[in-house]
Design a protein around this motif. Sequence first.
Motif, PDB file in Angstrom:
ATOM      1  N   ARG A 472       0.831  -1.211   0.000  1.00  0.00           N
ATOM      2  CA  ARG A 472       0.000   0.000   0.000  1.00  0.00           C
ATOM      3  C   ARG A 472       0.867   1.264   0.000  1.00  0.00           C
ATOM      4  O   ARG A 472       0.555   2.234  -0.698  1.00  0.00           O
ATOM      5  CB  ARG A 472      -0.933  -0.011   1.211  1.00  0.00           C
ATOM      6  CG  ARG A 472      -2.047  -1.042   1.097  1.00  0.00           C
ATOM      7  CD  ARG A 472      -2.845  -1.173   2.394  1.00  0.00           C
ATOM      8  NE  ARG A 472      -3.934  -2.137   2.263  1.00  0.00           N
ATOM      9  CZ  ARG A 472      -4.712  -2.547   3.271  1.00  0.00           C
ATOM     10  NH1 ARG A 472      -4.502  -2.042   4.497  1.00  0.00           N
ATOM     11  NH2 ARG A 472      -5.670  -3.434   3.062  1.00  0.00           N
ATOM     12  N   ARG A 479       1.297   6.248  -7.253  1.00  0.00           N
ATOM     13  CA  ARG A 479       0.137   7.005  -7.743  1.00  0.00           C
ATOM     14  C   ARG A 479       0.322   8.504  -7.544  1.00  0.00           C
ATOM     15  O   ARG A 479      -0.086   9.303  -8.389  1.00  0.00           O
ATOM     16  CB  ARG A 479      -1.140   6.507  -7.043  1.00  0.00           C
ATOM     17  CG  ARG A 479      -1.517   5.090  -7.472  1.00  0.00           C
ATOM     18  CD  ARG A 479      -2.799   4.608  -6.817  1.00  0.00           C
ATOM     19  NE  ARG A 479      -3.135   3.257  -7.259  1.00  0.00           N
ATOM     20  CZ  ARG A 479      -4.150   2.540  -6.799  1.00  0.00           C
ATOM     21  NH1 ARG A 479      -4.965   3.061  -5.871  1.00  0.00           N
ATOM     22  NH2 ARG A 479      -4.383   1.326  -7.259  1.00  0.00           N
ATOM     23  N   PRO A 487      -3.118   9.701  -2.795  1.00  0.00           N
ATOM     24  CA  PRO A 487      -4.297   8.812  -2.737  1.00  0.00           C
ATOM     25  C   PRO A 487      -4.990   8.905  -1.387  1.00  0.00           C
ATOM     26  O   PRO A 487      -4.364   9.130  -0.349  1.00  0.00           O
ATOM     27  CB  PRO A 487      -3.694   7.416  -2.940  1.00  0.00           C
ATOM     28  CG  PRO A 487      -2.337   7.644  -3.516  1.00  0.00           C
ATOM     29  CD  PRO A 487      -1.872   8.970  -2.997  1.00  0.00           C
ATOM     30  N   LEU A 488      -6.302   8.718  -1.416  1.00  0.00           N
ATOM     31  CA  LEU A 488      -7.082   8.726  -0.183  1.00  0.00           C
ATOM     32  C   LEU A 488      -6.818   7.459   0.613  1.00  0.00           C
ATOM     33  O   LEU A 488      -6.572   6.389   0.053  1.00  0.00           O
ATOM     34  CB  LEU A 488      -8.568   8.833  -0.511  1.00  0.00           C
ATOM     35  CG  LEU A 488      -9.017  10.108  -1.244  1.00  0.00           C
ATOM     36  CD1 LEU A 488     -10.489  10.004  -1.610  1.00  0.00           C
ATOM     37  CD2 LEU A 488      -8.764  11.340  -0.374  1.00  0.00           C
ATOM     38  N   GLU A 489      -6.895   7.581   1.942  1.00  0.00           N
ATOM     39  CA  GLU A 489      -6.630   6.422   2.803  1.00  0.00           C
ATOM     40  C   GLU A 489      -7.632   5.310   2.550  1.00  0.00           C
ATOM     41  O   GLU A 489      -7.269   4.125   2.532  1.00  0.00           O
ATOM     42  CB  GLU A 489      -6.674   6.850   4.270  1.00  0.00           C
ATOM     43  CG  GLU A 489      -6.252   5.743   5.225  1.00  0.00           C
ATOM     44  CD  GLU A 489      -6.144   6.214   6.656  1.00  0.00           C
ATOM     45  OE1 GLU A 489      -6.026   5.362   7.545  1.00  0.00           O
ATOM     46  OE2 GLU A 489      -6.187   7.448   6.874  1.00  0.00           O
ATOM     47  N   ASP A 490      -8.911   5.669   2.337  1.00  0.00           N
ATOM     48  CA  ASP A 490      -9.927   4.643   2.055  1.00  0.00           C
ATOM     49  C   ASP A 490      -9.600   3.892   0.771  1.00  0.00           C
ATOM     50  O   ASP A 490      -9.831   2.681   0.673  1.00  0.00           O
ATOM     51  CB  ASP A 490     -11.313   5.288   1.930  1.00  0.00           C
ATOM     52  CG  ASP A 490     -11.853   5.740   3.285  1.00  0.00           C
ATOM     53  OD1 ASP A 490     -11.283   5.316   4.308  1.00  0.00           O
ATOM     54  OD2 ASP A 490     -12.831   6.515   3.299  1.00  0.00           O
ATOM     55  N   GLU A 491      -9.058   4.604  -0.201  1.00  0.00           N
ATOM     56  CA  GLU A 491      -8.677   3.979  -1.477  1.00  0.00           C
ATOM     57  C   GLU A 491      -7.545   2.977  -1.266  1.00  0.00           C
ATOM     58  O   GLU A 491      -7.568   1.863  -1.798  1.00  0.00           O
ATOM     59  CB  GLU A 491      -8.253   5.079  -2.452  1.00  0.00           C
ATOM     60  CG  GLU A 491      -7.747   4.589  -3.797  1.00  0.00           C
ATOM     61  CD  GLU A 491      -7.157   5.715  -4.627  1.00  0.00           C
ATOM     62  OE1 GLU A 491      -6.400   5.410  -5.567  1.00  0.00           O
ATOM     63  OE2 GLU A 491      -7.421   6.898  -4.323  1.00  0.00           O
ATOM     64  N   LEU A 492      -6.561   3.364  -0.469  1.00  0.00           N
ATOM     65  CA  LEU A 492      -5.416   2.479  -0.231  1.00  0.00           C
ATOM     66  C   LEU A 492      -5.826   1.262   0.587  1.00  0.00           C
ATOM     67  O   LEU A 492      -5.284   0.162   0.393  1.00  0.00           O
ATOM     68  CB  LEU A 492      -4.310   3.247   0.493  1.00  0.00           C
ATOM     69  CG  LEU A 492      -3.621   4.351  -0.315  1.00  0.00           C
ATOM     70  CD1 LEU A 492      -2.627   5.111   0.561  1.00  0.00           C
ATOM     71  CD2 LEU A 492      -2.909   3.768  -1.537  1.00  0.00           C
ATOM     72  N   ASN A 493      -6.780   1.444   1.492  1.00  0.00           N
ATOM     73  CA  ASN A 493      -7.199   0.327   2.342  1.00  0.00           C
ATOM     74  C   ASN A 493      -7.939  -0.757   1.573  1.00  0.00           C
ATOM     75  O   ASN A 493      -8.158  -1.863   2.108  1.00  0.00           O
ATOM     76  CB  ASN A 493      -8.066   0.826   3.494  1.00  0.00           C
ATOM     77  CG  ASN A 493      -7.258   1.591   4.526  1.00  0.00           C
ATOM     78  OD1 ASN A 493      -6.046   1.443   4.608  1.00  0.00           O
ATOM     79  ND2 ASN A 493      -7.935   2.422   5.308  1.00  0.00           N
ATOM     80  N   GLN A 494      -8.350  -0.453   0.339  1.00  0.00           N
ATOM     81  CA  GLN A 494      -9.002  -1.463  -0.494  1.00  0.00           C
ATOM     82  C   GLN A 494      -7.981  -2.385  -1.159  1.00  0.00           C
ATOM     83  O   GLN A 494      -8.342  -3.435  -1.712  1.00  0.00           O
ATOM     84  CB  GLN A 494      -9.848  -0.776  -1.578  1.00  0.00           C
ATOM     85  CG  GLN A 494     -10.986   0.079  -1.049  1.00  0.00           C
ATOM     86  CD  GLN A 494     -11.946  -0.722  -0.207  1.00  0.00           C
ATOM     87  OE1 GLN A 494     -12.410  -1.788  -0.626  1.00  0.00           O
ATOM     88  NE2 GLN A 494     -12.249  -0.229   0.985  1.00  0.00           N
ATOM     89  N   ARG A 563      -6.013  -2.878 -14.748  1.00  0.00           N
ATOM     90  CA  ARG A 563      -6.754  -1.614 -14.868  1.00  0.00           C
ATOM     91  C   ARG A 563      -8.015  -1.774 -15.700  1.00  0.00           C
ATOM     92  O   ARG A 563      -9.098  -1.303 -15.319  1.00  0.00           O
ATOM     93  CB  ARG A 563      -5.848  -0.561 -15.500  1.00  0.00           C
ATOM     94  CG  ARG A 563      -4.733  -0.073 -14.597  1.00  0.00           C
ATOM     95  CD  ARG A 563      -3.891   0.964 -15.293  1.00  0.00           C
ATOM     96  NE  ARG A 563      -2.782   1.390 -14.439  1.00  0.00           N
ATOM     97  CZ  ARG A 563      -1.820   2.214 -14.839  1.00  0.00           C
ATOM     98  NH1 ARG A 563      -1.849   2.711 -16.070  1.00  0.00           N
ATOM     99  NH2 ARG A 563      -0.849   2.547 -14.008  1.00  0.00           N
ATOM    100  N   HIS A 569      -6.899  -3.582  -7.267  1.00  0.00           N
ATOM    101  CA  HIS A 569      -6.743  -3.796  -5.826  1.00  0.00           C
ATOM    102  C   HIS A 569      -6.424  -5.250  -5.495  1.00  0.00           C
ATOM    103  O   HIS A 569      -6.069  -5.566  -4.359  1.00  0.00           O
ATOM    104  CB  HIS A 569      -8.020  -3.368  -5.098  1.00  0.00           C
ATOM    105  CG  HIS A 569      -9.236  -4.137  -5.487  1.00  0.00           C
ATOM    106  ND1 HIS A 569      -9.674  -4.228  -6.799  1.00  0.00           N
ATOM    107  CD2 HIS A 569     -10.123  -4.871  -4.738  1.00  0.00           C
ATOM    108  CE1 HIS A 569     -10.762  -4.975  -6.844  1.00  0.00           C
ATOM    109  NE2 HIS A 569     -11.053  -5.374  -5.611  1.00  0.00           N
TER     110      HIS A 569
END
Length: 854
Positions: A472, A479, A487-494, A563, A569
């Motif tokens: 991550r 990115r 990148p947003l934290e929620d995005e990385l957590n996926q 992609r 993810h």
Amino acid sequence: MKLSSISSYRFTPNLPENLSRLSELAYNFYWSWRAEIGELFRHIDPELWESTNHNPVRLLLEVSQWKLSRASASNEFVEHYNHCLRLLDNYLHGESWYHQVHDGEQRGRIVFFSMEYGLASCLPLYSGGLGVLSGDYLKAASDLGLPVVGIGLAYRQGYFQQRLDQNGHQTELYPKNEFDNLPMQPVTDADGKRLTIQIPFHNRQLTIGAWLVTVGRIPLYVLDTDLPENNAADRSITHTLYGGDRETRIQQEIVLGFGGIELLRKLGITMSVCHMNEGHSAFVQIARVLHAAEDFKLSWFEALQLVSAGTLFTTHTPVPAGIDEFSAELMDKYFSQVYNQHGITRDDVLGLGSLRPGVPGQPFNMAICALRTSDYTNGVSRLHADVSRRMWTESWPSLPHEEVPIDFVTNGVHHATWVSHDMSKLISRHFNEDWREGPDNKRLWSQIDQAPDHEIWETHNLGKLRLIDFVRSRVALYRQRVSGFIPLEDELNQILDPHALTIGFARRFATYKRATLLLHYPERLLALLKDTERPVQFVFAGKAHPQDVMGKDLIQALIQFARKNGVEHRMLFIENYDMTVASYLVQGVDIWMNNPRRPLEASGTSGMKVLINGGLNFSILDGWWDEGYLPENGWAIGAGLQFGNDEQQDESDARMLFDVLEKQIVPLYYRRNEHGVPEAWMQKVKASMRGLVPRFAARRMVKEYWEDFYVKALERCIMMEMDSAAGARELARWKKHIEGHWHEVKVLKVDTEPAYNLHPGSPVKVRVEVSLGGLLPDDVEVQICYGQVNGPSMDLAGYSRLEHMSDGSSHVYAGDWTAPENGLFGFTVRVVPSHPYLGNPLRMGIVRWAPGAQ
């Protein structure tokens, strides 16, 4: 104020008196496989430890003085520091395996030549598997206490740093290594001045310096041409690993070979055994022959006998295209000064590397040169040795391919380097003794059964969590770099699921390694990736050579597939594969997948590194896995079958890959008990650890090198050097005599007594009549070769020596043989050369078979 008007000075921290040996710990790579020492440096400044790529020397140069003072005032830190010193001191001065076996007597130096070494990510003198293997070899040799010295090159830019653009296309960066900031020290003379050597180099002298890298008990010297005494072109010779053109390559290999020998002589290091790790270092043999001829007043051919007797060549290449070759014109440019020294002609030198000596227009092949000048040769797995024998059978046309003199020592890995700290502690907790003292001890590893399944499972999952965090963070950096947005934290957590079956694939992106084999069945792949109940996820990493367009396309294809199908993810590519990335991967994946086109993977070692971390292998039966696989310890892709058509092979292998994944691996991983532990899966993990960890340990590998090759080479070297190299002179004279009379040797008659009701062990008596011409019975050995009859041919099973019974106009030999098992067996007879100073007589390539044989 303008910078040009400022005089600048660099100030570095003072080490507190009670931490005065921190530098000693930093400059010995023992920290790279003893986690407690690495943790010591991390505790000084965790962020700096990460930003310096785990480089303790640079950390000590850049850390703030107050942080060092804080550490020195911490009783806990000082206690940890003193513990690390005891570990190092005990390691360096304690009794080793070598001293136990040889009663403390040192029997000679082994010098190991390699183009690259992978010891840790902070010292980028490697590109991939060959270098990491060299590093693991040195570490295991150090653990064993072997008297080994390493020789390599000091690359200012190393191998390239990989960067991927927004489309997944690989680009290359070449940051400069600041050697003064790395765990390496300049080699100096008695006056403390930089030690340099000179070698003839085309029409000039090349000046070479050296750096000392300390690997436990072992010194590794890496050579550096980036010195002010050289012109700009010569300074760049050691800038880039595997960079430049053919001329750069020959220059680097001359520096490695000739420069390495000159450095050893200047340091007063006497080499008893030379171990060439791949053909890059073959020029060392020409340098050694020149010095032997001068030191002992020998002819070229006599010196060659002396040098070959103490040399082992390890080949890693399963295809001729992977071997360095140089034109005769390029050889003339750099070796003309060698011609006519000590009676050495141009034909002598070029003939060493020619497939057919004396035939003009052939390139100089480095592997052939190494083969011709080494009395001992090995491949790096059982299958690879067989491939190598077939590849070089033209050099021994009188021998069946199974007797082409190439043995094997299967590679191993230095488990202490690759094991996670948590798994190491678990193993230590359940074993009766320190597993680091015997990673190749099968009895020791049987104790893994005592560890509860849930402990191994939970410990392995800690490694998976660290892998996911690492991936991550790498994805976030990538990115941000290509988009300009964080990148947003929620995005990385996926990205990646810690509960999902995680498969790793990381290696050099060469086409034969087939990184995109999964893409042959996109629907089946997507079904695995998108399964919400039993998901599968993949982590890829690896570099393509800068000139390998097809390899770069493979990387891009994987990224674009993820992609396009919205599975980024679950299907990740991590850029800039190095030892740090490798460590996270091998400690965290559940499955290590490897699907090269058989038999092009000489050995492979990455899959060995998951063994001790509780991971399992899923691979083509190639390289090491062809030896290691059993149904209870992992999975095979295919049954070792090879098709003549690549397209058909790829289709078949891809289909079987998915069949095993869908029907065996995924169901087994998700079959859990009431505590969430996959019991049947853990039985495979334990079988893998119990049986494969000791078998594929670098310690076992180095022991085999010592017992099977180094001891023999040492004994022959001592014997040949006695009395001013009288043995070398005698062997050279005898070989010339044998070659001059071999055409006179004939097998005249073979008689055998009738035999009935034979069983394994029943003797079959043979009487042979041989004409030796101008040779004596002591010059030859007459052998019975026997094996199972397979149609018109015979699969050689062994041979036995016949006794000389009488002589006259011809010579009579007699003896017997027996079959080792039931079946249809046959035999034939041959005559081979024999001499007390000769190693393997088959290396001479001259054999006289009974009429109709071979």
